[in-house]
Design a protein around this motif. Structure first.
Motif, short mmCIF file in Angstrom:
data_model
loop_
_atom_site.label_atom_id
_atom_site.label_comp_id
_atom_site.label_asym_id
_atom_site.label_seq_id
_atom_site.Cartn_x
_atom_site.Cartn_y
_atom_site.Cartn_z
N GLU A 1 0.84 -1.19 0.00
CA GLU A 1 0.00 0.00 0.00
C GLU A 1 0.88 1.25 0.00
O GLU A 1 2.07 1.20 0.31
N GLY A 2 0.27 2.37 -0.34
CA GLY A 2 0.97 3.64 -0.33
C GLY A 2 0.36 4.58 -1.35
O GLY A 2 -0.45 4.18 -2.18
N GLY A 3 0.77 5.83 -1.29
CA GLY A 3 0.23 6.84 -2.17
C GLY A 3 0.82 6.78 -3.57
O GLY A 3 1.59 5.88 -3.92
N GLU A 4 0.46 7.78 -4.36
CA GLU A 4 0.95 7.85 -5.73
C GLU A 4 2.47 8.02 -5.74
O GLU A 4 3.03 8.74 -4.93
N GLY A 5 3.13 7.31 -6.65
CA GLY A 5 4.57 7.43 -6.77
C GLY A 5 5.37 6.73 -5.69
O GLY A 5 6.59 6.94 -5.59
N ALA A 6 4.74 5.88 -4.91
CA ALA A 6 5.46 5.19 -3.83
C ALA A 6 6.33 4.05 -4.34
O ALA A 6 7.19 3.56 -3.61
N GLY A 7 6.08 3.59 -5.56
CA GLY A 7 6.90 2.52 -6.13
C GLY A 7 6.33 1.13 -5.92
O GLY A 7 7.05 0.14 -6.03
N LYS A 8 5.05 1.04 -5.63
CA LYS A 8 4.44 -0.26 -5.31
C LYS A 8 4.58 -1.26 -6.45
O LYS A 8 4.95 -2.42 -6.22
N SER A 9 4.28 -0.85 -7.67
CA SER A 9 4.30 -1.79 -8.79
C SER A 9 5.69 -2.36 -9.01
O SER A 9 5.86 -3.56 -9.25
N THR A 10 6.70 -1.50 -8.93
CA THR A 10 8.09 -1.96 -9.08
C THR A 10 8.48 -2.89 -7.95
O THR A 10 9.07 -3.96 -8.17
N GLN A 11 8.13 -2.52 -6.72
CA GLN A 11 8.53 -3.32 -5.57
C GLN A 11 7.81 -4.66 -5.50
O GLN A 11 8.36 -5.64 -5.01
N VAL A 12 6.58 -4.72 -6.00
CA VAL A 12 5.89 -6.01 -6.07
C VAL A 12 6.70 -6.99 -6.91
O VAL A 12 6.90 -8.16 -6.53
N GLN A 13 7.18 -6.54 -8.05
CA GLN A 13 7.93 -7.44 -8.94
C GLN A 13 9.27 -7.84 -8.34
O GLN A 13 9.70 -8.99 -8.47
N ILE A 14 9.94 -6.89 -7.68
CA ILE A 14 11.23 -7.21 -7.05
C ILE A 14 11.04 -8.24 -5.93
O ILE A 14 11.78 -9.24 -5.84
N LEU A 15 10.05 -8.01 -5.07
CA LEU A 15 9.79 -8.96 -3.98
C LEU A 15 9.39 -10.32 -4.52
O LEU A 15 9.82 -11.36 -3.99
N ALA A 16 8.59 -10.34 -5.58
CA ALA A 16 8.19 -11.61 -6.19
C ALA A 16 9.41 -12.39 -6.66
O ALA A 16 9.51 -13.61 -6.45
N ASP A 17 10.35 -11.71 -7.29
CA ASP A 17 11.57 -12.37 -7.78
C ASP A 17 12.38 -12.95 -6.62
O ASP A 17 12.90 -14.07 -6.71
N VAL A 18 12.49 -12.19 -5.53
CA VAL A 18 13.25 -12.68 -4.37
C VAL A 18 12.59 -13.90 -3.75
O VAL A 18 13.26 -14.90 -3.42
N LEU A 19 11.27 -13.86 -3.61
CA LEU A 19 10.56 -15.00 -3.04
C LEU A 19 10.67 -16.24 -3.93
O LEU A 19 10.81 -17.36 -3.44
N ARG A 20 10.64 -16.03 -5.25
CA ARG A 20 10.80 -17.17 -6.16
C ARG A 20 12.19 -17.80 -6.02
O ARG A 20 12.34 -19.02 -6.18
N GLN A 21 13.19 -16.97 -5.73
CA GLN A 21 14.53 -17.51 -5.50
C GLN A 21 14.58 -18.40 -4.25
O GLN A 21 15.49 -19.22 -4.11
N HIS A 22 13.60 -18.22 -3.38
CA HIS A 22 13.48 -19.08 -2.19
C HIS A 22 12.54 -20.26 -2.44
O HIS A 22 12.12 -20.93 -1.49
N GLY A 23 12.20 -20.50 -3.69
CA GLY A 23 11.40 -21.67 -4.05
C GLY A 23 9.91 -21.51 -3.84
O GLY A 23 9.19 -22.51 -3.79
N ILE A 24 9.44 -20.27 -3.75
CA ILE A 24 8.02 -20.02 -3.48
C ILE A 24 7.29 -19.73 -4.78
O ILE A 24 7.77 -18.98 -5.63
N ASP A 25 6.13 -20.33 -4.94
CA ASP A 25 5.23 -20.04 -6.06
C ASP A 25 4.54 -18.71 -5.77
O ASP A 25 3.84 -18.58 -4.76
N VAL A 26 4.74 -17.71 -6.63
CA VAL A 26 4.24 -16.36 -6.37
C VAL A 26 3.30 -15.92 -7.48
O VAL A 26 3.58 -16.10 -8.67
#
Length: 212
Positions: free
Chosen positions: A14-39
């Motif tokens: 969550e957060g306001g406009e320009g907080a970077g949510k869309s970018t950070q969702v993808q980065i966190l997804a990639d990190v979790l996948r590196q830990h073997g998690i289906d995201v």
């Protein structure tokens, strides 16, 4: 005897406009996948075919919705999203990362646009899908304005409302964090992208034993 997979985890950003949510969702997804998690990554309003139709109606700015009508449209989209995307993913054991969820409705339609917060919270309970973790990306209003200007893209309805609106949104999300300390973590998103990403993953490490 076959066993069902464990229920996945539901993380909202969550957060306001320009907080970077869309970018950070993808980065966190990639990190979790590196830990073997289906995201599964998704967003609101939207995230399912019917919900995406409602998204275009809500964000275009072509209709000046009555506050209650706007709130109900967000929850109609959310009900479709939960039924068609979020619940099935969690049931198969996937982790769902969602860019905005009901906290955004509370903040935008409730605190910032004058809707009824009690009604919004009642509708949230009716949906019946509570995040396991909510990460609130907090940015200063000046940061919001600078990032929106740097995009160079046409502003959507909310982006056109300006600094007073952005201030109400920021204050609203910080209030959500105060009211829900067991679920919410606030991350300073004025910082460099990599620092924000690291803090988000640390929040996940602190919350989920599967990652430790």
């Amino acid at each position: 005897m076959a066993h069902s997979p464990p229920r996945g985890r539901f993380i909202t950003l969550e957060g306001g406009e320009g907080a970077g949510k869309s970018t950070q969702v993808q980065i966190l997804a990639d990190v979790l996948r590196q830990h073997g998690i289906d995201v599964v990554t998704t967003r609101e309003p939207g995230g399912a075919p019917g919900a995406d139709i409602l998204r275009s109606m809500l964000l275009s700015g072509e209709i000046a919705w009555a506050p209650q009508a706007e709130t109900l449209l967000h929850f109609a989209a959310r009900a479709e999203h939960v039924a068609k995307t979020i619940r099935p993913a969690l049931a198969r054991g996937a982790w769902v990362l969602c860019d905005r969820y009901f906290d955004s409705t509370l903040v935008y339609q409730g605190y910032a646009l004058g809707g009824n917060p009690v009604q919004i919270e009642t509708l949230s309970k009716m949906i019946g899908m509570m995040p396991d973790l909510t990460i609130i990306l907090d940015v200063a209003v000046e940061t919001t304005q600078a990032r929106l200007a740097a995009r160079g893209a046409a502003a959507d309805r909310y982006e056109r409302l300006g600094a007073p609106f952005f201030t109400k949104v920021r204050d609203g999300f910080l209030q959500v964090a105060i009211d829900n300390p067991e679920r919410c973590v606030v991350v300073d998103a004025n910082q460099h992208l990599s620092l924000v990403s690291a803090l988000m993953f640390t929040a996940c490490l602190d919350k989920f034993v599967e990652l430790t």
